[in-house]
Design a protein around this motif. Sequence first.
Motif, PDB file in Angstrom:
ATOM      1  N   LEU A   1      56.439  41.034  31.793  1.00 47.26           N
ATOM      2  CA  LEU A   1      56.354  40.309  33.070  1.00 47.26           C
ATOM      3  C   LEU A   1      54.931  39.829  33.310  1.00 47.26           C
ATOM      4  CD1 LEU A   1      58.333  42.860  35.269  1.00 47.26           C
ATOM      5  CD2 LEU A   1      59.239  40.932  33.954  1.00 47.26           C
ATOM      6  N   ASP A   2      54.794  38.728  34.047  1.00 49.30           N
ATOM      7  CA  ASP A   2      53.456  38.309  34.437  1.00 49.30           C
ATOM      8  C   ASP A   2      53.319  38.362  35.957  1.00 49.30           C
ATOM      9  OD1 ASP A   2      54.563  35.920  35.431  1.00 49.30           O
ATOM     10  OD2 ASP A   2      54.016  34.778  33.641  1.00 49.30           O
ATOM     11  N   ILE A   3      52.251  37.788  36.488  1.00 44.91           N
ATOM     12  CA  ILE A   3      51.988  37.940  37.927  1.00 44.91           C
ATOM     13  C   ILE A   3      53.078  37.309  38.794  1.00 44.91           C
ATOM     14  CG2 ILE A   3      49.473  38.007  37.578  1.00 44.91           C
ATOM     15  CD1 ILE A   3      49.341  35.170  38.678  1.00 44.91           C
ATOM     16  N   LEU A   4      53.905  36.425  38.214  1.00 46.25           N
ATOM     17  CA  LEU A   4      55.014  35.847  38.977  1.00 46.25           C
ATOM     18  C   LEU A   4      56.225  36.784  38.996  1.00 46.25           C
ATOM     19  CD1 LEU A   4      54.855  32.102  37.812  1.00 46.25           C
ATOM     20  CD2 LEU A   4      53.997  33.089  39.941  1.00 46.25           C
ATOM     21  N   ARG A   5      56.091  37.967  38.376  1.00 43.44           N
ATOM     22  CA  ARG A   5      57.129  38.989  38.316  1.00 43.44           C
ATOM     23  C   ARG A   5      58.365  38.537  37.548  1.00 43.44           C
ATOM     24  NH1 ARG A   5      56.681  43.361  41.927  1.00 43.44           N
ATOM     25  NH2 ARG A   5      54.607  43.362  42.866  1.00 43.44           N
ATOM     26  N   HIS A   6      58.219  37.498  36.747  1.00 42.66           N
ATOM     27  CA  HIS A   6      59.304  37.123  35.840  1.00 42.66           C
ATOM     28  C   HIS A   6      58.787  37.252  34.399  1.00 42.66           C
ATOM     29  CE1 HIS A   6      58.056  32.585  35.582  1.00 42.66           C
ATOM     30  NE2 HIS A   6      57.095  33.386  35.253  1.00 42.66           N
TER      31      HIS A   6
ATOM     32  N   LEU B   1      62.760  42.051  35.348  1.00 47.73           N
ATOM     33  CA  LEU B   1      62.669  43.405  34.777  1.00 47.73           C
ATOM     34  C   LEU B   1      64.043  44.030  34.533  1.00 47.73           C
ATOM     35  CD1 LEU B   1      60.786  45.684  33.881  1.00 47.73           C
ATOM     36  CD2 LEU B   1      60.828  46.554  36.209  1.00 47.73           C
ATOM     37  N   ASP B   2      64.175  44.669  33.372  1.00 45.76           N
ATOM     38  CA  ASP B   2      65.349  45.471  33.011  1.00 45.76           C
ATOM     39  C   ASP B   2      66.593  44.667  32.653  1.00 45.76           C
ATOM     40  OD1 ASP B   2      64.306  48.029  32.997  1.00 45.76           O
ATOM     41  OD2 ASP B   2      64.636  48.357  35.132  1.00 45.76           O
TER      42      ASP B   2
ATOM     43  N   ASN C   1      57.223  36.405  31.135  1.00 47.33           N
ATOM     44  CA  ASN C   1      56.272  35.375  30.729  1.00 47.33           C
ATOM     45  C   ASN C   1      56.820  34.577  29.540  1.00 47.33           C
ATOM     46  OD1 ASN C   1      53.788  34.605  28.847  1.00 47.33           O
ATOM     47  ND2 ASN C   1      53.153  34.535  30.976  1.00 47.33           N
ATOM     48  N   ASN C   2      56.438  33.307  29.491  1.00 53.21           N
ATOM     49  CA  ASN C   2      56.958  32.409  28.448  1.00 53.21           C
ATOM     50  C   ASN C   2      56.713  32.928  27.040  1.00 53.21           C
ATOM     51  OD1 ASN C   2      57.543  30.213  30.387  1.00 53.21           O
ATOM     52  ND2 ASN C   2      55.332  30.261  30.646  1.00 53.21           N
ATOM     53  N   LYS C   3      55.588  33.576  26.840  1.00 48.05           N
ATOM     54  CA  LYS C   3      55.244  34.039  25.489  1.00 48.05           C
ATOM     55  C   LYS C   3      56.192  35.133  25.007  1.00 48.05           C
ATOM     56  CE  LYS C   3      51.084  35.322  26.547  1.00 48.05           C
ATOM     57  NZ  LYS C   3      51.232  35.018  27.998  1.00 48.05           N
TER      58      LYS C   3
ATOM     59  N   GLU D   1      64.835  31.745  34.615  1.00 50.32           N
ATOM     60  CA  GLU D   1      63.880  32.831  34.441  1.00 50.32           C
ATOM     61  C   GLU D   1      64.580  34.186  34.404  1.00 50.32           C
ATOM     62  OE1 GLU D   1      61.005  32.536  37.585  1.00 50.32           O
ATOM     63  OE2 GLU D   1      62.417  33.102  39.152  1.00 50.32           O
TER      64      GLU D   1
ATOM     65  N   ARG E   1      61.183  44.414  29.287  1.00 48.52           N
ATOM     66  CA  ARG E   1      60.230  45.492  29.553  1.00 48.52           C
ATOM     67  C   ARG E   1      59.194  45.079  30.592  1.00 48.52           C
ATOM     68  NH1 ARG E   1      60.846  47.757  24.120  1.00 48.52           N
ATOM     69  NH2 ARG E   1      62.990  47.088  23.915  1.00 48.52           N
ATOM     70  N   PHE E   2      58.593  46.051  31.196  1.00 48.89           N
ATOM     71  CA  PHE E   2      57.552  45.809  32.193  1.00 48.89           C
ATOM     72  C   PHE E   2      56.426  44.951  31.619  1.00 48.89           C
ATOM     73  CE2 PHE E   2      53.548  46.954  34.255  1.00 48.89           C
ATOM     74  CZ  PHE E   2      53.861  46.746  35.581  1.00 48.89           C
ATOM     75  N   SER E   3      56.039  45.232  30.384  1.00 50.16           N
ATOM     76  CA  SER E   3      54.884  44.538  29.804  1.00 50.16           C
ATOM     77  C   SER E   3      55.164  43.068  29.514  1.00 50.16           C
ATOM     78  CB  SER E   3      54.447  45.241  28.518  1.00 50.16           C
ATOM     79  OG  SER E   3      55.472  45.154  27.557  1.00 50.16           O
TER      80      SER E   3
END
Lengths: 175, 175, 175, 175
Positions: B52-57, B106-107, B59-61, B103, B48-50
């Motif tokens: 992703l982080d600023i690196l556009r991949h 999105l989608d 996020n680890n969490k 990594e 999902r979009f939410s």
Amino acid sequence: MAITLRLALFLVYRRGMELRYLTPLTASEQISQGLDQAKPMALADRVRFSELDILRHVNNKAYLGWFETARVSYFDRLCAKHFNGLPAPRSVLRNANVHYRREMVLDEPYITTARVIAFRNTSYVMEQQIWSGGLRATLEAVMVLRSPDGSAGYPLPETLKQQFIDIDGARPDQD
Amino acid sequence: MAITLRLALFLVYRRGMELRYLTPLTASEQISQGLDQAKPMALADRVRFSELDILRHVNNKAYLGWFETARVSYFDRLCAKHFNGLPAPRSVLRNANVHYRREMVLDEPYITTARVIAFRNTSYVMEQQIWSGGLRATLEAVMVLRSPDGSAGYPLPETLKQQFIDIDGARPDQD
Amino acid sequence: MAITLRLALFLVYRRGMELRYLTPLTASEQISQGLDQAKPMALADRVRFSELDILRHVNNKAYLGWFETARVSYFDRLCAKHFNGLPAPRSVLRNANVHYRREMVLDEPYITTARVIAFRNTSYVMEQQIWSGGLRATLEAVMVLRSPDGSAGYPLPETLKQQFIDIDGARPDQD
Amino acid sequence: MAITLRLALFLVYRRGMELRYLTPLTASEQISQGLDQAKPMALADRVRFSELDILRHVNNKAYLGWFETARVSYFDRLCAKHFNGLPAPRSVLRNANVHYRREMVLDEPYITTARVIAFRNTSYVMEQQIWSGGLRATLEAVMVLRSPDGSAGYPLPETLKQQFIDIDGARPDQD
């Protein structure tokens, strides 16, 4: 409502159909799942453990993520093509009015929808809904298009405005 | 691996099957989606979009949430029944060792799995994986069962231990 | 431990000092708050409602966010300057080993720390801790530096390696 | 505005004071930080990495968490005592109207406020704001009190209603 979608309502037959998750639902799938009318974008999903809070119901913030997911899919599938050859706009949420109607719990399946109901020159109003055996939550979102660096308004392409009218049944508003 | 699952590996035929999201996948579905072997729990989902982080991949969490979702489904479907008539245990994550291999964006569709690989008297080790055209991330999680108020260890029911051996192919460890 | 930090341990005096939140703590503040030794980065924060799950304790995923916040501050304050005039590296978390020692509840204040304990040519190992009246959780994180497009390894600048030795007391490992 | 808070506005002196994070700010601290008037609850915090999205600004959902944190603090510090000896009510967010005025970026300090502006017999309207060198976002939240099992409305204690008038300057509305 656009003619294509309206016609679908007459053609649909209700049956115990399995819910297709995370893939845009057809107009007939939407109706058979109990929606009041077919929307341009409808995605089925399911409540996760991480969306619950200490009250054991879905936390208010989680709905915002569901709406966001459907809004991003709406933009990617229905709007992005109208910006071919143009700089990519920055879509900014200016106002979000969320109404929570009935709480939700773990594992509940639900459908998130998106439909543009009105637009101006550089903005549009999106109506979003959560359905699960009835309407559970709604969002009215005012979206503003900005230039890539965010410094200026970005006019909606005319073809996109027309699509808002034809597919979403949206209302053009005066600026 | 349990006999039931092993047999399934021979019976499966690979075809371009559509991915069923958010519902436990059968052994044959898992194999046709490229997993190395069928697991007791495997759930398909989509980035999902939410997440992703600023690196556009992704996020680890976010992966931790995916693993949690599959772990909760594993417990609800395969373990909860062994506690019928007993106080509900408190399942506590004691240790989480996550390995990120490639990594994600999105989608992307992916499959999260869960399988118990070892157990002691009041704890077990769960191996979890993320698959998407290959293995993308793994988690080895040490889960501890505690009494409802968290004050004491809670022994695994014998029937659950036996199921860990029979279905998951888990290894009993010395305390 | 670097000499500067070690000296601070002798100079510190314990008093009922108020905790400064969200701003790097000095060595003496860290010691007076009960840490075993001063770390290069230590940030105080407080448990929020949104970090709790249905068990009314802090969810496992929340700790990952706390560690991330301290890691980003560590990089921005202590590492970024070593890349002046160089392309900005892509910092990738390759492995995360989290150990949860004691659960946490609403409003608890805590301190998150970051310290590099070892490094190689294009990677380093960071030890992170959560303190709140004792050690509550730890993370050992393997961080890899990649080129801006992620395609290649990115060697640590020599000045940064030296700083890891001088300030963090890190151990150079063979590649 | 209540008399106590109003008086504080006259007594306050502006100075370059350091921001105290995560602890309710006094009326004079609020004014010296640029708020238009002191609120019953104001908490300073700072943007975290995990609150950013691919546009490198704070994601819309993050604000909802900030508002929630201040709302929970408001309830715990100012309302909970009015329910001593009574069953604990279930506080439900019925409507949330968020207005986003200016985007926010990494590490920005900000202040979240909470103040009740109107109430009825079993509900109240809370006005919340985010300040950071000006007003950045606002929320108008309709909160409903329900019985512990959620089945019935829960009347606000009279002492709490009076406090809403005295401290928040709230307006009693007709049911």
